[in-house]
Design a protein around this motif. Structure first.
Motif, PDB file in Angstrom:
ATOM      1  N   ALA A  23      -2.707 -11.029   5.594  1.00 17.58           N
ATOM      2  CA  ALA A  23      -3.310 -10.296   6.710  1.00 17.58           C
ATOM      3  C   ALA A  23      -2.567  -8.993   6.980  1.00 17.58           C
ATOM      4  N   ASP A  24      -1.252  -9.016   6.865  1.00 21.28           N
ATOM      5  CA  ASP A  24      -0.471  -7.809   7.116  1.00 21.28           C
ATOM      6  C   ASP A  24      -0.661  -6.771   6.008  1.00 21.28           C
ATOM      7  N   ILE A  25      -0.853  -7.217   4.781  1.00 18.31           N
ATOM      8  CA  ILE A  25      -1.148  -6.273   3.701  1.00 18.31           C
ATOM      9  C   ILE A  25      -2.437  -5.523   4.019  1.00 18.31           C
ATOM     10  N   ASP A  26      -3.458  -6.262   4.462  1.00 20.06           N
ATOM     11  CA  ASP A  26      -4.731  -5.632   4.819  1.00 20.06           C
ATOM     12  C   ASP A  26      -4.565  -4.688   6.010  1.00 20.06           C
ATOM     13  N   LYS A  27      -3.832  -5.144   7.023  1.00 15.49           N
ATOM     14  CA  LYS A  27      -3.650  -4.327   8.236  1.00 15.49           C
ATOM     15  C   LYS A  27      -2.953  -3.005   7.930  1.00 15.49           C
TER      16      LYS A  27
ATOM     17  N   LYS B  99      -3.749   4.389   5.241  1.00 12.88           N
ATOM     18  CA  LYS B  99      -4.860   5.237   4.795  1.00 12.88           C
ATOM     19  C   LYS B  99      -5.362   6.113   5.937  1.00 12.88           C
ATOM     20  N   ASP B 100      -5.571   5.516   7.121  1.00 12.53           N
ATOM     21  CA  ASP B 100      -6.106   6.251   8.261  1.00 12.53           C
ATOM     22  C   ASP B 100      -5.134   7.328   8.747  1.00 12.53           C
ATOM     23  N   ALA B 101      -3.821   7.046   8.640  1.00 13.47           N
ATOM     24  CA  ALA B 101      -2.821   8.010   9.108  1.00 13.47           C
ATOM     25  C   ALA B 101      -2.585   9.115   8.097  1.00 13.47           C
TER      26      ALA B 101
ATOM     27  N   GLY C  37       6.758   5.478   7.262  1.00 12.86           N
ATOM     28  CA  GLY C  37       6.460   4.302   6.456  1.00 12.86           C
ATOM     29  C   GLY C  37       7.194   3.054   6.882  1.00 12.86           C
ATOM     30  N   SER C  38       8.122   3.182   7.837  1.00 14.21           N
ATOM     31  CA  SER C  38       8.816   2.004   8.350  1.00 14.21           C
ATOM     32  C   SER C  38       7.865   1.210   9.245  1.00 14.21           C
ATOM     33  N   SER C  39       8.223  -0.021   9.544  1.00 15.88           N
ATOM     34  CA  SER C  39       7.391  -0.847  10.427  1.00 15.88           C
ATOM     35  C   SER C  39       7.215  -0.171  11.779  1.00 15.88           C
TER      36      SER C  39
ATOM     37  N   PRO D 223       0.797  -1.226   0.000  1.00 17.69           N
ATOM     38  CA  PRO D 223       0.000   0.000   0.000  1.00 17.69           C
ATOM     39  C   PRO D 223       0.833   1.282   0.000  1.00 17.69           C
ATOM     40  N   LEU D 224       2.132   1.186   0.327  1.00 18.87           N
ATOM     41  CA  LEU D 224       2.947   2.387   0.476  1.00 18.87           C
ATOM     42  C   LEU D 224       3.499   2.899  -0.852  1.00 18.87           C
ATOM     43  N   PHE D 225       3.811   1.995  -1.776  1.00 22.27           N
ATOM     44  CA  PHE D 225       4.446   2.389  -3.035  1.00 22.27           C
ATOM     45  C   PHE D 225       3.451   2.333  -4.194  1.00 22.27           C
TER      46      PHE D 225
END
Length: 387
Positions: A370-374, A380-382, A225-227, A166-168
């Motif tokens: 699951a992590d892609i969805d999370k 998006k929210d941030a 954008g880092s973990s 989702p970031l790139f």
């Protein structure tokens, strides 16, 4: 190989089978190596029959012609069916490349090399690490996907890969569609750390202060954008508090800011903060996983401190290009389960602040999805701008 009778071919004394009135001994089965020649003999016999007045129907001639064209193809298919399992059983017959999207010297690189060494010994072939950092993992993915999906080029994917989706904007690969999972390698939680002699002794203290003074507390992480940065964003939203998240270029800058009083809290890996924690300059007040870390059993989780539903664990695992034979994936998984269960490997991982943990292909594949969805939702929210 089972022999299947096609029919009783006419005998021919000049034929390689020696000739039999009941049919050729050499050319009466699918296992024949010269079926075309056998059919030629049959056609010649049909012609001879015609010369003495026997009637040969057009359908009969068509059947013979059709059989002459398709039987060699059947033989080829059967040969390929036998050859493919043999090749998979011989795996590996040469060295294997493991492409990782990180530079040399980091935790992912070191743990990958530990596994590569032990796995290579287990499989009897060397495993070579190829460091290909950059572009959210796209560089490494292109290298890994460039070869044949035969198990000789593998890739290290991680929770960072899930974040990259989702970031790139132009990731140039789809980790779910382009790869098949093999096994997880390592897991580690992040830690919430305060200044050892500071006023915040627990995560509950941080939460109380944040609720009393919205926006007043500064939380430091490494790059946007880092973990770690996204873990802070998720912590902020899950806890329902207003915190000011301040990104820094690296962990050394974070530590200086914490010890200098510029930050109230930092979120990073135990490994990165190991020296400060051992020297009692900093204190770990919580861990980010759903259960206590086996490496920090005395440190409560964020959930225990009142942040229900908060769960962030960093991981990496081995994946193979889509299309890799399942037998190869299974063989790699079995070997990795043994390698990661080895006490020496577990200790070497633990010394780095990492838990060695294998999985089934299904488990690590589900974790990636699951992590892609999370992280898609967190980004998006941030309001984090896609890169």
């Amino acid at each position: 190989m089972a022999v299947t009778r096609l029919r009783e071919w006419p005998g021919d004394a000049s034929h390689a089978g020696g000739g039999r009135q009941s049919g050729c001994a050499t050319h009466s089965c699918i296992g024949c190596t010269d079926i075309a020649a056998c059919i030629d003999i049959y056609q010649e016999e049909e012609i001879r029959n015609m010369s003495i007045g026997q009637q040969v129907s057009t359908p009969s001639r068509r059947i013979v012609t059709l059989m002459k064209s398709i039987i060699p193809a059947i033989v080829l298919i059967l040969a390929m069916a036998v050859e493919a399992p043999a090749q998979e059983n011989d795996y590996p017959s040469r060295e294997i490349s493991l492409v990782i999207p990180f530079g040399p010297g980091g935790i992912a690189d070191i743990t990958a090399r530990i596994v590569a060494d032990s796995l290579g010994k287990k499989l009897g072939k060397q495993i070579v690490i190829l460091n290909q950092p950059g572009a959210g993992g796209s560089v490494a993915a292109r290298v890994a996907l460039n070869g044949e999906p035969d198990g000789y080029t593998l890739a290290l994917l991680s929770n960072g890969t899930a974040i990259s989706v989702p970031l790139f904007k132009n990731l140039q690969f789809d980790p779910v569609a382009d790869f098949v999972p093999v096994s997880s390698l390592a897991y580690f939680d992040f830690v919430f750390v305060t200044k050892a002699d500071g006023k915040f002794k627990s995560l509950k203290d941080i939460l109380e202060a944040a609720r009393a003074n919205p926006g007043a507390l500064n939380v430091g992480t490494i790059n946007v954008g880092s973990s770690q940065n996204l873990a802070a964003e998720l912590f902020k939203s899950t806890a329902g508090v207003d915190l000011t998240i301040v990104p820094y270029k690296g962990t050394p800058d974070l530590q200086v800011a914490l010890l200098g009083g510029e930050l109230d809290l930092i979120i990073d890996s135990q490994t990165a903060l190991k020296a400060a924690l051992q020297q009692n300059q900093a204190a770990a007040i919580a861990s980010s996983g759903s259960t206590r870390s086996i490496l920090l059993p005395d440190v409560p989780t964020a959930q225990e401190e009142g942040v229900k539903g908060f769960d962030v664990t960093s991981w990496n695992g081995i994946f193979a290009p889509a299309g890799t034979p399942q037998a190869v994936v299974n063989k790699l998984n079995t070997a990795l389960v043994e390698v990661l269960g080895d006490p020496d490997v577990k200790k070497r991982f633990a010394d780095l602040g990492v838990e060695a943990r294998s999985s089934t292909p299904q488990e690590i594949g589900d974790r990636l999805k699951a992590d892609i969805d999370k992280w898609s939702k967190v980004i998006k929210d941030a309001g984090i701008v896609r890169q």
